[in-house]
Design an enzyme around this catalytic site. Structure first.
Site, PDB file in Angstrom:
ATOM      1  N   ARG A 193       0.660  -2.336  -2.442  1.00 41.90           N
ATOM      2  CA  ARG A 193       1.157  -1.190  -3.217  1.00 41.90           C
ATOM      3  C   ARG A 193       2.067  -0.444  -2.260  1.00 41.90           C
ATOM      4  O   ARG A 193       1.626   0.125  -1.282  1.00 41.90           O
ATOM      5  CB  ARG A 193      -0.018  -0.323  -3.679  1.00 41.90           C
ATOM      6  CG  ARG A 193       0.404   1.003  -4.346  1.00 41.90           C
ATOM      7  CD  ARG A 193       1.163   0.752  -5.634  1.00 41.90           C
ATOM      8  NE  ARG A 193       1.396   2.020  -6.346  1.00 41.90           N
ATOM      9  CZ  ARG A 193       2.486   2.769  -6.203  1.00 41.90           C
ATOM     10  NH1 ARG A 193       3.445   2.399  -5.375  1.00 41.90           N
ATOM     11  NH2 ARG A 193       2.612   3.888  -6.893  1.00 41.90           N
ATOM     12  N   HIS A 234       4.500   5.025  -0.442  1.00 41.93           N
ATOM     13  CA  HIS A 234       4.860   6.008  -1.458  1.00 41.93           C
ATOM     14  C   HIS A 234       4.079   7.288  -1.226  1.00 41.93           C
ATOM     15  O   HIS A 234       3.231   7.373  -0.338  1.00 41.93           O
ATOM     16  CB  HIS A 234       4.567   5.454  -2.856  1.00 41.93           C
ATOM     17  CG  HIS A 234       3.109   5.218  -3.122  1.00 41.93           C
ATOM     18  ND1 HIS A 234       2.403   4.168  -2.575  1.00 41.93           N
ATOM     19  CD2 HIS A 234       2.207   5.911  -3.870  1.00 41.93           C
ATOM     20  CE1 HIS A 234       1.142   4.207  -2.967  1.00 41.93           C
ATOM     21  NE2 HIS A 234       0.996   5.254  -3.756  1.00 41.93           N
ATOM     22  N   HIS A 274       2.703  11.145  -3.617  1.00 42.70           N
ATOM     23  CA  HIS A 274       2.506  11.741  -4.942  1.00 42.70           C
ATOM     24  C   HIS A 274       2.608  13.262  -4.883  1.00 42.70           C
ATOM     25  O   HIS A 274       2.392  13.874  -3.837  1.00 42.70           O
ATOM     26  CB  HIS A 274       1.118  11.405  -5.502  1.00 42.70           C
ATOM     27  CG  HIS A 274       0.788   9.953  -5.557  1.00 42.70           C
ATOM     28  ND1 HIS A 274       1.263   9.116  -6.544  1.00 42.70           N
ATOM     29  CD2 HIS A 274       0.019   9.178  -4.752  1.00 42.70           C
ATOM     30  CE1 HIS A 274       0.798   7.891  -6.342  1.00 42.70           C
ATOM     31  NE2 HIS A 274       0.044   7.905  -5.257  1.00 42.70           N
ATOM     32  N   GLU A 290      -4.715  12.197  -4.281  1.00 39.07           N
ATOM     33  CA  GLU A 290      -5.218  10.907  -4.743  1.00 39.07           C
ATOM     34  C   GLU A 290      -6.599  10.649  -4.146  1.00 39.07           C
ATOM     35  O   GLU A 290      -6.765  10.649  -2.922  1.00 39.07           O
ATOM     36  CB  GLU A 290      -4.262   9.789  -4.320  1.00 39.07           C
ATOM     37  CG  GLU A 290      -4.777   8.381  -4.636  1.00 39.07           C
ATOM     38  CD  GLU A 290      -3.788   7.291  -4.238  1.00 39.07           C
ATOM     39  OE1 GLU A 290      -2.571   7.540  -4.337  1.00 39.07           O
ATOM     40  OE2 GLU A 290      -4.222   6.205  -3.814  1.00 39.07           O
ATOM     41  N   HIS A 334       1.557   7.042   2.041  1.00 43.58           N
ATOM     42  CA  HIS A 334       0.492   6.066   2.261  1.00 43.58           C
ATOM     43  C   HIS A 334       0.863   4.723   1.657  1.00 43.58           C
ATOM     44  O   HIS A 334       1.856   4.583   0.931  1.00 43.58           O
ATOM     45  CB  HIS A 334      -0.822   6.562   1.664  1.00 43.58           C
ATOM     46  CG  HIS A 334      -0.753   6.894   0.202  1.00 43.58           C
ATOM     47  ND1 HIS A 334      -0.287   8.106  -0.264  1.00 43.58           N
ATOM     48  CD2 HIS A 334      -1.078   6.179  -0.914  1.00 43.58           C
ATOM     49  CE1 HIS A 334      -0.335   8.127  -1.585  1.00 43.58           C
ATOM     50  NE2 HIS A 334      -0.809   6.955  -2.011  1.00 43.58           N
ATOM     51  N   GLU A 347       0.842   6.976 -12.422  1.00 45.50           N
ATOM     52  CA  GLU A 347       0.969   5.957 -11.377  1.00 45.50           C
ATOM     53  C   GLU A 347       2.301   5.217 -11.449  1.00 45.50           C
ATOM     54  O   GLU A 347       2.784   4.695 -10.455  1.00 45.50           O
ATOM     55  CB  GLU A 347      -0.185   4.955 -11.498  1.00 45.50           C
ATOM     56  CG  GLU A 347      -0.111   3.745 -10.589  1.00 45.50           C
ATOM     57  CD  GLU A 347      -0.139   4.080  -9.104  1.00 45.50           C
ATOM     58  OE1 GLU A 347       0.349   3.267  -8.298  1.00 45.50           O
ATOM     59  OE2 GLU A 347      -0.660   5.164  -8.747  1.00 45.50           O
TER      60      GLU A 347
END
Length: 415
Positions: free
Chosen positions: A121, A124, A126, A130, A169, A192
């Site tokens: 993943r 990125h 947010h 999270e 992360h 997401e």
């Protein structure tokens, strides 16, 4: 005009009607008009001759035949990852349930993600915090805090991670079969599929700016992806110690770990009826906006009647079958069924209980947008109120109250 005799007759008839109505309300059948299948006497009251989906209906017996004690019109408190569309890419997949899909869930949105061995993943960050719980396999996370302190860690089933808003992360599945986990964002609108991705940023930055920013020629970036990668297949990471050594160059370690072993932590409540494990800012220091409780119960056990004063509860059912009733003013009471992969939601301060109605162990996690876990036990409250006062409320003997649990047991055995 009515004569005195007529008025007396009408008064008597009214009293008889009230008396008849009052007699219909009994223990287990409190409402007028009487509710539930037990009160349906006519042959057609329970039949459903219209179009049906029996396979779906049988998963929700409490909706098909609610208890007679259910009343009112509480909003739907059930959702599921089982019917959420999966976004699949080489390296894994994800599906989500936000407030757009689940109107009651304003404080928390949820994501279920799978990464193959080596699946990444991408790097990125947010707008929301999270929080995640591992449900399968093993995963490696990387994160950088606001003081520029890096952290790399490996997680297994039952472990948690927490990233504050804005903390960059990545996630990657380890061998032999990658991982699966559930993410909660502390905002019901968090999505997401709409995150701040490093590949997007570089692709939308002029090459000459990249050259100045990184101190290398612009053509060094000639082969970068021109679209975000989101999830993609990579190579399985090597030894954890090597990655930790590589990221620690000229950097201090963060004061607290970004991971926590909830599944193997000491229970705060434990008995033959099950256990409750808690992770909040008291024992998972970095998790300043999210608290959680992992509940495990054998068949027939009940998560006792209680409520949470400081936050809504977002539930994820990990295994087993459950039935939950939520109580609100009105009165309103709603009973709903849950299976593995389902999501439940209870607004703050609303009374509720959860029963294990299956023949296997039930396990679910309750997640709260709060720095600490708070709970009020109904039995604990009533047993720490003067017995005479409680006895007058319920028309019971004070000696019976002395038999009630007075320690907030959390879970109770099958009666």
């Amino acid at each position: 005009m009515f004569s005195r005799r007529d008025l007396l007759a009408m008064s008597a008839a009214g009293a008889a009607m009230v008396g008849s109505s009052a007699q219909a309300a009994t223990f287990g059948n409190p409402d007028e008009p009487p509710q539930g299948a037990v009160n349906a006497k006519s042959p057609g009251s329970l039949s459903d001759p219209g179009p049906q989906n029996p396979e779906l209906a049988k998963q929700f017996p409490s909706a098909q035949t609610p208890p007679a004690t259910d009343v009112g019109g509480l909003p739907m408190d059930w959702a599921s990852f089982n019917n959420a569309p999966r976004r699949i890419q080489n390296g894994g997949w994800a599906r989500q349930v936000t407030v757009e899909d689940f109107a009651i869930s304003k404080e928390i949105s949820g994501v279920n993600m799978r990464l193959s061995a080596g699946g990444i993943r991408e790097l990125h960050w947010h707008q929301a915090a999270e929080w995640a719980i591992m449900t399968y396999g093993s995963c490696r996370i990387t994160v950088l805090d606001t003081q520029g302190r890096p952290y790399v860690g490996d997680l297994k089933a039952g472990d948690l991670w927490y990233f504050p808003p804005g903390a960059p992360h990545s996630l990657q599945g380890l061998g032999p079969d990658g991982c699966e986990f559930v993410i909660c964002f502390d905002d019901g609108h968090a999505n997401e599929f709409n995150t701040l991705l490093v590949t997007d940023w570089l692709a939308h930055t002029p090459p000459e700016v990249l050259a100045k920013n990184f101190g290398v020629p612009a053509d060094a970036f000639a082969k970068i992806p021109l679209h975000n990668r989101w999830i993609f297949q990579g190579t399985v990471p090597g030894d954890l110690a090597d990655d930790r050594a590589a990221v620690s160059r000229h950097a201090e370690a963060p004061p607290y770990p970004f991971i926590h072993s909830l599944g193997s932590s000491p229970p705060v409540k434990e008995s033959a009826a099950g256990s409750i494990r808690v992770a909040d800012s008291s024992n998972f220091k970095v998790a300043t906006t999210v608290a959680a409780a992992l509940v495990t119960m054998p068949p027939g056990a009940v998560r006792e009647m209680h409520w949470h004063p400081n936050a809504d509860e977002w539930q994820y059912y990990i295994k087993g079958k459950a039935r939950m009733t939520v109580f609100d003013t009105g009165p309103n009471a709603l009973t709903t069924d849950f299976s593995a992969g389902d999501i439940g939601y209870v607004r703050r301060n609303l009374g509720h209980y959860v029963e294990n109605v299956g023949d296997t162990e039930l396990q679910f996690v309750g997640v709260f947008r709060a720095p600490r876990y708070e709970e009020v036990s109904l039995s604990n409250w009533l047993t720490h109120t003067p017995p005479k006062l409680v006895a007058q409320h319920f028309n019971i003997d004070e000696k019976l109250i002395a038999q009630w649990p007075d320690n907030g047991p959390g879970v109770m055995p099958k009666s």
